[in-house]
Design a protein around this motif. Structure first.
Motif, PDB file in Angstrom:
ATOM      1  N   PHE A 189       2.718   9.689 -16.102  1.00 10.41           N
ATOM      2  CA  PHE A 189       1.546   9.054 -16.708  1.00 10.41           C
ATOM      3  C   PHE A 189       0.286   9.779 -16.239  1.00 10.41           C
ATOM      4  N   ARG A 190       0.027  10.907 -16.813  1.00  7.35           N
ATOM      5  CA  ARG A 190      -0.987  11.817 -16.282  1.00  7.35           C
ATOM      6  C   ARG A 190      -2.402  11.304 -16.418  1.00  7.35           C
ATOM      7  N   GLU A 191      -2.623  10.307 -17.232  1.00  2.29           N
ATOM      8  CA  GLU A 191      -3.961   9.725 -17.367  1.00  2.29           C
ATOM      9  C   GLU A 191      -4.152   8.517 -16.468  1.00  2.29           C
ATOM     10  N   LEU A 192      -3.175   8.224 -15.625  1.00  2.00           N
ATOM     11  CA  LEU A 192      -3.243   7.054 -14.760  1.00  2.00           C
ATOM     12  C   LEU A 192      -4.462   7.138 -13.836  1.00  2.00           C
ATOM     13  N   VAL A 193      -5.180   6.007 -13.710  1.00  2.22           N
ATOM     14  CA  VAL A 193      -6.387   5.948 -12.894  1.00  2.22           C
ATOM     15  C   VAL A 193      -6.159   5.145 -11.613  1.00  2.22           C
ATOM     16  N   LYS A 194      -5.320   4.092 -11.682  1.00  2.00           N
ATOM     17  CA  LYS A 194      -5.104   3.216 -10.533  1.00  2.00           C
ATOM     18  C   LYS A 194      -3.606   3.043 -10.298  1.00  2.00           C
ATOM     19  N   LEU A 195      -3.191   3.260  -9.056  1.00  2.00           N
ATOM     20  CA  LEU A 195      -1.790   3.096  -8.688  1.00  2.00           C
ATOM     21  C   LEU A 195      -1.708   2.295  -7.393  1.00  2.00           C
ATOM     22  N   TYR A 196      -1.152   1.087  -7.492  1.00  2.00           N
ATOM     23  CA  TYR A 196      -1.027   0.192  -6.343  1.00  2.00           C
ATOM     24  C   TYR A 196       0.443   0.146  -5.911  1.00  2.00           C
ATOM     25  N   LEU A 197       0.693   0.615  -4.684  1.00  2.00           N
ATOM     26  CA  LEU A 197       2.042   0.640  -4.119  1.00  2.00           C
ATOM     27  C   LEU A 197       2.097  -0.141  -2.813  1.00  2.00           C
ATOM     28  N   SER A 198       1.211  -1.087  -2.645  1.00  2.00           N
ATOM     29  CA  SER A 198       1.114  -1.862  -1.408  1.00  2.00           C
ATOM     30  C   SER A 198       2.370  -2.693  -1.153  1.00  2.00           C
ATOM     31  N   ASP A 199       2.642  -2.932   0.134  1.00  2.00           N
ATOM     32  CA  ASP A 199       3.668  -3.892   0.554  1.00  2.00           C
ATOM     33  C   ASP A 199       5.045  -3.529   0.011  1.00  2.00           C
ATOM     34  N   ASN A 200       5.458  -2.299   0.298  1.00  2.00           N
ATOM     35  CA  ASN A 200       6.804  -1.842  -0.054  1.00  2.00           C
ATOM     36  C   ASN A 200       7.467  -1.258   1.198  1.00  2.00           C
ATOM     37  N   ASN A 201       8.488  -0.458   1.013  1.00  2.00           N
ATOM     38  CA  ASN A 201       9.185   0.180   2.136  1.00  2.00           C
ATOM     39  C   ASN A 201       9.131   1.697   2.004  1.00  2.00           C
ATOM     40  N   LEU A 202       8.018   2.195   1.531  1.00  2.00           N
ATOM     41  CA  LEU A 202       7.875   3.632   1.305  1.00  2.00           C
ATOM     42  C   LEU A 202       7.580   4.372   2.606  1.00  2.00           C
ATOM     43  N   HIS A 203       8.167   5.540   2.764  1.00  2.00           N
ATOM     44  CA  HIS A 203       7.830   6.402   3.896  1.00  2.00           C
ATOM     45  C   HIS A 203       7.619   7.846   3.448  1.00  2.00           C
ATOM     46  N   HIS A 204       7.808   8.127   2.152  1.00  2.00           N
ATOM     47  CA  HIS A 204       7.473   9.427   1.608  1.00  2.00           C
ATOM     48  C   HIS A 204       7.137   9.260   0.134  1.00  2.00           C
ATOM     49  N   LEU A 205       6.548  10.293  -0.459  1.00  2.00           N
ATOM     50  CA  LEU A 205       6.202  10.292  -1.874  1.00  2.00           C
ATOM     51  C   LEU A 205       6.700  11.592  -2.502  1.00  2.00           C
TER      52      LEU A 205
END
Length: 274
Positions: free
Chosen positions: A51-67
């Motif tokens: 989604f190359r036009e994406l302006v806001k990405l909320y990834l709060s409160d997960n179990n992420l440790h890499h992207l």
């Protein structure tokens, strides 16, 4: 303060909406925003990176440790929320998102920030509260447009002298650190409007009356014997503020004045870019 950021999930009305975002979203949302907060993610769904036009990405409160490196495709991203995850280091791919205005990194396990963060020259708001920082990374001083810095609940004892270079900085939040002295570099930043040093170990406050831009200073919960002097109209929150005088000395003894309860402040909310 960081915990109040979880309130952003209120903007996602139901788990049904979350399910839609996770499983059924195949095209760019009309509002150019994706919110996957509280979705128990261990990795970012790769199709989001298309989604190359994406302006806001909320990834709060997960179990992420890499992207994934594919995140670099989101070159229009202005807001990225990675708070309340398991990051021990900031993924360098974040530093390729040069349109970022607001970056939330609070409540992770960060001990440092990469030098590449300096590439985010449009960054105006940085949240690094509730991490493992023992010193404020020097790279923060390279973010020339930074207006708001939230660095509370770490293990900071000093601030770098180069912080005075951030002439756009208007508010700095340092509550819950290990300062035993008021950070002297802040005395050379006349453009500051808000200084928060609540819940530290500061025993003496220098005068802040010479700071013409100052509007609010929060110094409560420090073992101080004086209140910082401020110019007329500046609000103080702490011992012997406007509601009660400083202690008077009689025969070498300090007479303590009954403390008033700290005034309540509005809860923090995630801002929109200016």
């Amino acid at each position: 303060m960081g915990n109040s950021l979880k309130a952003v999930a209120a903007f996602v009305p139901s788990s049904k909406c979350k399910k839609y975002l996770l499983e059924d979203l195949e095209e760019m949302p009309v509002d150019k925003m994706v919110d996957l907060s509280g979705s128990q993610l261990k990795r970012l769904p790769l199709h989001i990176c298309s989604f190359r036009e994406l302006v806001k990405l909320y990834l709060s409160d997960n179990n992420l440790h890499h992207l994934p490196p594919e995140l670099e495709q989101l070159q229009n991203l202005q807001i990225l929320a990675l708070d309340f995850n398991n990051f021990k280091a900031l993924p360098l791919v974040v530093c390729t998102l040069k349109q970022l205005c607001i970056l939330y990194l609070g409540n992770n396990k960060l001990c440092s920030l990469p030098f590449e963060l300096r590439l985010l020259q449009n960054l105006k708001t940085l949240w690094v509260e509730s991490n493992c920082l023992q010193c404020l990374p020097e790279v923060v001083c390279e973010l020339r447009l930074l207006k708001t810095l939230h660095a509370g609940s770490n293990a900071l004892r000093t601030l770098p002298d180069r912080l005075r270079q951030l002439q756009e900085l208007r508010s700095i939040w340092l509550s819950g650190n290990l300062f035993s002295e008021f950070p002297t570099v802040l005395l050379d930043m006349p453009f500051l409007e808000v200084i928060d040093v609540d819940r530290n170990s500061i025993r003496f406050f220098p005068s802040l009356a010479h700071l013409p831009g100052l509007k609010l200073v929060i110094y409560d919960h420090n073992p101080c014997r004086n209140a910082p002097k401020v110019a007329k109209g500046v609000r103080r929150v702490g011992r012997w503020s406007e509601e009660s005088p400083e202690p008077r000395k009689r025969s070498g003894a300090v007479i303590e004045i009954m403390l008033h309860e700290k005034p309540s402040l509005p809860s923090a909310a995630k801002p929109e870019p200016e």
